[in-house]
Design an enzyme around this catalytic site. Structure first.
Site, PDB file in Angstrom:
ATOM      1  N   GLY A   1       0.838  -1.210   0.000  1.00  0.00           N
ATOM      2  CA  GLY A   1       0.000   0.000   0.000  1.00  0.00           C
ATOM      3  C   GLY A   1       0.864   1.247   0.000  1.00  0.00           C
ATOM      4  O   GLY A   1       1.882   1.307   0.682  1.00  0.00           O
TER       5      GLY A   1
ATOM      6  N   VAL B   1      16.997   8.510  -0.551  1.00  0.00           N
ATOM      7  CA  VAL B   1      17.862   7.397  -0.978  1.00  0.00           C
ATOM      8  C   VAL B   1      18.738   7.863  -2.152  1.00  0.00           C
ATOM      9  O   VAL B   1      19.962   7.682  -2.158  1.00  0.00           O
ATOM     10  CB  VAL B   1      17.009   6.163  -1.396  1.00  0.00           C
TER      11      VAL B   1
ATOM     12  N   ARG C   1       0.882  -4.926  -5.804  1.00  0.00           N
ATOM     13  CA  ARG C   1       0.989  -6.215  -5.120  1.00  0.00           C
ATOM     14  C   ARG C   1       1.287  -7.219  -6.228  1.00  0.00           C
ATOM     15  O   ARG C   1       0.743  -7.107  -7.330  1.00  0.00           O
ATOM     16  CB  ARG C   1      -0.303  -6.531  -4.388  1.00  0.00           C
ATOM     17  N   SER C   2       2.181  -8.155  -5.956  1.00  0.00           N
ATOM     18  CA  SER C   2       2.606  -9.069  -7.018  1.00  0.00           C
ATOM     19  C   SER C   2       2.487 -10.525  -6.581  1.00  0.00           C
ATOM     20  O   SER C   2       3.234 -10.982  -5.714  1.00  0.00           O
ATOM     21  CB  SER C   2       4.065  -8.759  -7.397  1.00  0.00           C
TER      22      SER C   2
ATOM     23  N   ASP D   1       5.149  -5.095   5.975  1.00  0.00           N
ATOM     24  CA  ASP D   1       5.718  -6.393   6.350  1.00  0.00           C
ATOM     25  C   ASP D   1       5.721  -7.400   5.197  1.00  0.00           C
ATOM     26  O   ASP D   1       6.656  -8.182   5.058  1.00  0.00           O
ATOM     27  CB  ASP D   1       5.002  -6.955   7.585  1.00  0.00           C
TER      28      ASP D   1
ATOM     29  N   THR E   1       4.245   2.374   5.661  1.00  0.00           N
ATOM     30  CA  THR E   1       2.845   1.953   5.663  1.00  0.00           C
ATOM     31  C   THR E   1       2.089   2.830   6.652  1.00  0.00           C
ATOM     32  O   THR E   1       2.631   3.170   7.708  1.00  0.00           O
ATOM     33  CB  THR E   1       2.679   0.466   6.052  1.00  0.00           C
ATOM     34  N   ILE E   2       0.859   3.186   6.301  1.00  0.00           N
ATOM     35  CA  ILE E   2       0.103   4.043   7.229  1.00  0.00           C
ATOM     36  C   ILE E   2      -0.342   3.261   8.470  1.00  0.00           C
ATOM     37  O   ILE E   2      -0.747   3.852   9.455  1.00  0.00           O
ATOM     38  CB  ILE E   2      -1.137   4.678   6.547  1.00  0.00           C
ATOM     39  N   ASP E   3      -0.243   1.917   8.414  1.00  0.00           N
ATOM     40  CA  ASP E   3      -0.837   1.089   9.476  1.00  0.00           C
ATOM     41  C   ASP E   3      -0.038   1.081  10.787  1.00  0.00           C
ATOM     42  O   ASP E   3      -0.576   0.689  11.827  1.00  0.00           O
ATOM     43  CB  ASP E   3      -0.994  -0.361   8.991  1.00  0.00           C
TER      44      ASP E   3
ATOM     45  N   ASP F   1       2.227  -0.950  11.801  1.00  0.00           N
ATOM     46  CA  ASP F   1       2.169  -2.313  12.360  1.00  0.00           C
ATOM     47  C   ASP F   1       3.475  -3.072  12.172  1.00  0.00           C
ATOM     48  O   ASP F   1       3.477  -4.274  11.919  1.00  0.00           O
ATOM     49  CB  ASP F   1       1.004  -3.088  11.725  1.00  0.00           C
TER      50      ASP F   1
ATOM     51  N   ARG G   1      -6.022  -1.690   8.423  1.00  0.00           N
ATOM     52  CA  ARG G   1      -6.103  -3.156   8.250  1.00  0.00           C
ATOM     53  C   ARG G   1      -6.271  -3.814   9.619  1.00  0.00           C
ATOM     54  O   ARG G   1      -7.163  -3.461  10.358  1.00  0.00           O
ATOM     55  CB  ARG G   1      -4.883  -3.659   7.481  1.00  0.00           C
TER      56      ARG G   1
ATOM     57  N   GLU H   1     -10.970  -0.234  10.971  1.00  0.00           N
ATOM     58  CA  GLU H   1     -11.584  -1.100   9.947  1.00  0.00           C
ATOM     59  C   GLU H   1     -11.419  -2.584  10.274  1.00  0.00           C
ATOM     60  O   GLU H   1     -12.232  -3.408   9.866  1.00  0.00           O
ATOM     61  CB  GLU H   1     -11.021  -0.795   8.554  1.00  0.00           C
TER      62      GLU H   1
ATOM     63  N   GLN I   1      -7.261   8.798   3.539  1.00  0.00           N
ATOM     64  CA  GLN I   1      -6.200   8.710   4.560  1.00  0.00           C
ATOM     65  C   GLN I   1      -4.853   8.304   3.962  1.00  0.00           C
ATOM     66  O   GLN I   1      -3.827   8.399   4.619  1.00  0.00           O
ATOM     67  CB  GLN I   1      -6.577   7.676   5.635  1.00  0.00           C
TER      68      GLN I   1
HETATM   69  P1  ATP Z   1       0.835  -2.678   3.436  1.00  0.00           P
HETATM   70  O1  ATP Z   1       0.581  -3.581   4.602  1.00  0.00           O
HETATM   71  O2  ATP Z   1       1.073  -1.277   3.819  1.00  0.00           O
HETATM   72  O3  ATP Z   1      -0.169  -2.782   2.333  1.00  0.00           O
HETATM   73  P2  ATP Z   1       2.785  -4.641   2.599  1.00  0.00           P
HETATM   74  O4  ATP Z   1       4.184  -4.516   2.138  1.00  0.00           O
HETATM   75  O5  ATP Z   1       2.568  -5.464   3.839  1.00  0.00           O
HETATM   76  O6  ATP Z   1       2.230  -3.159   2.758  1.00  0.00           O
HETATM   77  P3  ATP Z   1       1.626  -6.754   0.989  1.00  0.00           P
HETATM   78  O7  ATP Z   1       0.582  -6.703  -0.062  1.00  0.00           O
HETATM   79  O8  ATP Z   1       1.409  -7.640   2.152  1.00  0.00           O
HETATM   80  O9  ATP Z   1       1.879  -5.238   1.420  1.00  0.00           O
HETATM   81  O10 ATP Z   1       3.007  -7.221   0.295  1.00  0.00           O
HETATM   82  C1  ATP Z   1       3.501  -6.570  -0.868  1.00  0.00           C
HETATM   83  C2  ATP Z   1       4.082  -7.600  -1.828  1.00  0.00           C
HETATM   84  O11 ATP Z   1       5.186  -8.273  -1.198  1.00  0.00           O
HETATM   85  C3  ATP Z   1       3.141  -8.734  -2.230  1.00  0.00           C
HETATM   86  O12 ATP Z   1       2.263  -8.371  -3.285  1.00  0.00           O
HETATM   87  C4  ATP Z   1       4.116  -9.806  -2.680  1.00  0.00           C
HETATM   88  O13 ATP Z   1       4.553  -9.589  -3.990  1.00  0.00           O
HETATM   89  C5  ATP Z   1       5.307  -9.590  -1.728  1.00  0.00           C
HETATM   90  N1  ATP Z   1       5.245 -10.574  -0.623  1.00  0.00           N
HETATM   91  C6  ATP Z   1       4.435 -10.590   0.425  1.00  0.00           C
HETATM   92  N2  ATP Z   1       4.640 -11.665   1.227  1.00  0.00           N
HETATM   93  C7  ATP Z   1       5.623 -12.376   0.616  1.00  0.00           C
HETATM   94  C8  ATP Z   1       6.295 -13.610   0.896  1.00  0.00           C
HETATM   95  N3  ATP Z   1       5.996 -14.343   1.989  1.00  0.00           N
HETATM   96  N4  ATP Z   1       7.248 -14.018   0.032  1.00  0.00           N
HETATM   97  C9  ATP Z   1       7.554 -13.301  -1.074  1.00  0.00           C
HETATM   98  N5  ATP Z   1       6.961 -12.144  -1.398  1.00  0.00           N
HETATM   99  C10 ATP Z   1       6.014 -11.676  -0.579  1.00  0.00           C
END
Ligand code: ATP
Length: 323
Positions: free
Chosen positions: A11, A23, A72-73, A103, A126-128, A130, A172, A223, A255
């Site tokens: 996010g 950076v 997200r991938s 995370d 992240t805004i969360d 966490d 979240r 939420e 937000q």
């Molecule tokens: P936010 O919580 O603020 O949305 P985030 O980094 O936690 O941020 P996620 O969607 O959980 O957001 O993760 C971002 C991307 O990181 C995922 O779309 C995925 O590509 C990769 N990812 C997450 N977990 C794993 C994992 N266990 N192994 C490899 N890649 C991962």
């Protein structure tokens, strides 16, 4: 180390642009080239890397969102996807990556480093709020201030009509935005995932507030709260207090946007710079974070395994002041 990459993932959060700038400029000052990756890990798999000069990051410090884009991938969850990403990094002779995200992004970064041997350093964005190993994540302060501004506005209308407002905020599975905006906004109650919600207690609290002479109520609902969101909470509270004139407002993605606050800009500057320093020092699989004003490094795997508990002291404070 001659060349590093930077990406934003998960996010988006206000302050990500300021961190990208930090950076790039910090690396540039040390004679290190930075490549920006478009759309997070998904862009890494597609080889969407391009050189970012110090000038290329001019004029972005104050902007919300991320100039690199985020995504997200699902492909990055696979070893094949990460192998493709590694190939592109090796083609460009990238020796280290700064990953700005939450995370999930750090889990991905950890896996990439283990499989490719390319060093990774995380910046908690992240805004969360966490993530362990930092007092605050990048974007949290801005998100709370946005929620707070909305709460202040809702108070005006709540007071004019002697209503209760149920205000749903983001986060979240984390209740930090809710707790901070509730304390700062003088809410009557806050519902967070970190504490089981009892609607009867909430109903008592609302009744008591009106008996004490309050003219309106503001209830902040995270939420991720277990009661099922602000509409459901309002419906059930409305059954408990029949005469309650109430409205529900979900703040949603507002937000996530907007210019970062001073605090988030300073945090971004410090953490972006510290991430480059960590890579220069030969560190790998660490996250940089500010704790009691010091910038420290924490092993990436600690950032998600141990989640700092929401302090009871703050929840108690909220309860004490809401009378
Ligand atoms: P936010 O919580 O603020 O949305 P985030 O980094 O936690 O941020 P996620 O969607 O959980 O957001 O993760 C971002 C991307 O990181 C995922 O779309 C995925 O590509 C990769 N990812 C997450 N977990 C794993 C994992 N266990 N192994 C490899 N890649 C991962």
């Amino acid at each position: 180390m001659q060349r590093i990459a930077v990406l934003t993932s998960g996010g988006d959060a206000p302050g990500m642009n300021a961190a990208i700038r930090a950076v790039v400029r910090s690396a540039d000052a040390r004679g290190v080239q930075v490549y920006g990756v478009q759309r997070g890990f998904e862009g890494l798999i597609e080889g969407r890397l391009s050189y970012l000069s110090a000038r290329r990051v001019s004029g972005i410090l104050h902007l919300g969102g991320t100039m690199l884009g985020s995504a997200r991938s699902d492909r990055f969850l696979t070893i094949e996807g990460r192998a493709q990403a590694t190939e592109h990094l090796q083609e460009q002779e990238i020796e280290g990556i700064v990953v700005i995200g939450g995370d999930g992004s750090f889990r991905g970064a950890q896996a990439l480093s283990k499989e490719s041997g390319i060093a990774v350093v995380g910046v908690p964005g992240t805004i969360d709020n966490d993530i362990s190993g930092c007092d605050y994540t990048l974007g949290f302060d801005t998100a709370v201030n946005t929620a707070l501004e909305a709460i202040d506005r809702l108070r005006d209308t709540a007071a004019s009509h002697q209503r209760a407002f149920f205000i749903e905020v983001m986060g979240r599975s984390s209740g930090w935005i809710a707790l901070y905006s509730a304390i700062a906004g003088g809410a009557t109650d806050v519902l967070v995932p970190e504490r089981p919600t009892d609607i009867d207690v909430l109903v008592d609290r609302i009744r008591q507030a009106f008996e004490l002479g309050k003219q309106y109520c503001l209830i902040v609902v995270a939420e991720g709260d277990d009661a099922g969101g602000a509409y459901e909470v309002a419906r059930r509270a409305g059954e408990g207090v029949r005469e309650l004139d109430h409205r529900v407002t979900t703040l949603g993605h507002v937000q996530r946007g907007g210019p970062p606050t001073m605090r988030d800009r300073i945090l971004a500057a410090r953490l972006g710079d510290a991430a480059v320093t960590a890579l220069m020092d030969g560190d790998d699989r660490v996250m940089v974070g500010e704790v009691h004003r010091d910038v420290i490094r924490t092993p990436l795997e600690r950032s998600w395994i141990v989640t700092d508990k929401m302090p009871d002291e703050l929840l108690d404070l909220m309860d004490r002041l809401a009378r």
